[in-house]
Motif scaffolding. Structure first.
Motif, short mmCIF file in Angstrom:
data_model
loop_
_atom_site.label_atom_id
_atom_site.label_comp_id
_atom_site.label_asym_id
_atom_site.label_seq_id
_atom_site.Cartn_x
_atom_site.Cartn_y
_atom_site.Cartn_z
N UNK A 1 -32.15 40.89 -22.08
CA UNK A 1 -30.80 40.78 -21.51
C UNK A 1 -30.17 39.42 -21.77
N UNK A 2 -30.98 38.41 -21.92
CA UNK A 2 -30.46 37.03 -22.07
C UNK A 2 -30.69 36.53 -23.50
N UNK A 3 -31.87 36.02 -23.79
CA UNK A 3 -32.19 35.41 -25.08
C UNK A 3 -31.90 36.32 -26.28
N UNK A 4 -32.46 37.53 -26.23
CA UNK A 4 -32.30 38.44 -27.38
C UNK A 4 -30.85 38.86 -27.55
N UNK A 5 -30.14 39.01 -26.44
CA UNK A 5 -28.73 39.43 -26.51
C UNK A 5 -27.89 38.38 -27.22
N UNK A 6 -28.05 37.13 -26.83
CA UNK A 6 -27.30 36.04 -27.45
C UNK A 6 -27.71 35.87 -28.92
N UNK A 7 -29.00 35.96 -29.16
CA UNK A 7 -29.53 35.82 -30.52
C UNK A 7 -29.00 36.93 -31.44
N UNK A 8 -29.04 38.16 -30.95
CA UNK A 8 -28.58 39.29 -31.77
C UNK A 8 -27.09 39.17 -32.05
N UNK A 9 -26.34 38.69 -31.10
CA UNK A 9 -24.91 38.51 -31.30
C UNK A 9 -24.66 37.49 -32.42
N UNK A 10 -25.40 36.41 -32.38
CA UNK A 10 -25.31 35.38 -33.42
C UNK A 10 -25.74 35.95 -34.77
N UNK A 11 -26.88 36.60 -34.81
CA UNK A 11 -27.43 37.11 -36.07
C UNK A 11 -26.57 38.21 -36.69
N UNK A 12 -25.88 38.95 -35.84
CA UNK A 12 -25.07 40.06 -36.37
C UNK A 12 -23.92 39.56 -37.27
N UNK A 13 -23.64 38.26 -37.23
CA UNK A 13 -22.66 37.68 -38.16
C UNK A 13 -23.22 37.59 -39.58
N UNK A 14 -24.54 37.61 -39.70
CA UNK A 14 -25.18 37.43 -41.01
C UNK A 14 -25.92 38.68 -41.47
#
Ligand code: FE2
Ligand code: FE2
Length: 141
Positions: free
Chosen positions: A124-137
Motif C-alpha cells: 500500500x505504501x512503498x510498492x505503490x509509490x515505487x510502481x507509480x514512479x517505475x510506470x513512467x519507464x
C-alpha cells in the motif's frame, strides 16, 4: 486463508501485481499447511517444502523490485530496500527456528502477526509509490 486477494492492494505495474498475486497463493498454501500441521493433519516435510518455496519466492520478489529501482534511479530506493532487508532478516530467523525445532506454530504465528500485515502495508505504501514512479519507464506488456 491468510490473505484474501480481493483485499490486496493493486499497484501501477502489472508485473508487480502478478508477482504479488503468486506470492499470496504461496503464502496461503504455507499458512494452511502450518495450521494443519499444528493439528497433526499435515506432515513436517510438506511444511518444510512450502517454507522453502515461500522463502525463494520472497527473495525473487524483492530482487525484481530492487533491480528496477536501481536501473531507473528511484529516489527512495534505500528506504524501500531497507524494508525488504528487515523482512529478509526476520525470515532468516524464522527459518533457523523452524530448522531447530520444527514447530509449525512458529510459522503460523509469524505469518499471522507479522508477514501478512506487513506485506499489505508495504504494498500500500512503498510498492505503490515505487510502481507509480517505475510506470513512467516500464510499460505494461
Ligand atoms: Fe512487492
Ligand atoms: Fe517492495
Amino acid at each position: 486463508m491468510l490473505i484474501r486477494k480481493e483485499d490486496f492492494p493493486k499497484v501501477a505495474l502489472s508485473k508487480m501485481n502478478d508477482i504479488h498475486s503468486n506470492e499470496i497463493d504461496i503464502v496461503n498454501r504455507l499458512y494452511e499447511a502450518a495450521v494443519n500441521c499444528v493439528e497433526g493433519k499435515e506432515t513436517i516435510e510438506n511444511v518444510d517444502l512450502l517454507l522453502k518455496e515461500f522463502l525463494q519466492d520472497v527473495r525473487e520478489h524483492f530482487s525484481f523490485e530492487q533491480e528496477l529501482m536501481e536501473k531507473y534511479g528511484f529516489f527512495a530506493y534505500p528506504m524501500h530496500k531497507g524494508e525488504h532487508d528487515n523482512v529478509l532478516r526476520e525470515l532468516a530467523s524464522i527459518e533457523k527456528l523452524w530448522n531447530d525445532k520444527k514447530n509449525p506454530e512458529t510459522i503460523k504465528e509469524y505469518l499471522e502477526r507479522y508477514f501478512a500485515p506487513w506485506i499489505i502495508n508495504h504494498v500500500q505504501t512503498m510498492d505503490t509509490v515505487t510502481a507509480m514512479f517505475l510506470s513512467n519507464f516500464v510499460h505494461a506488456e
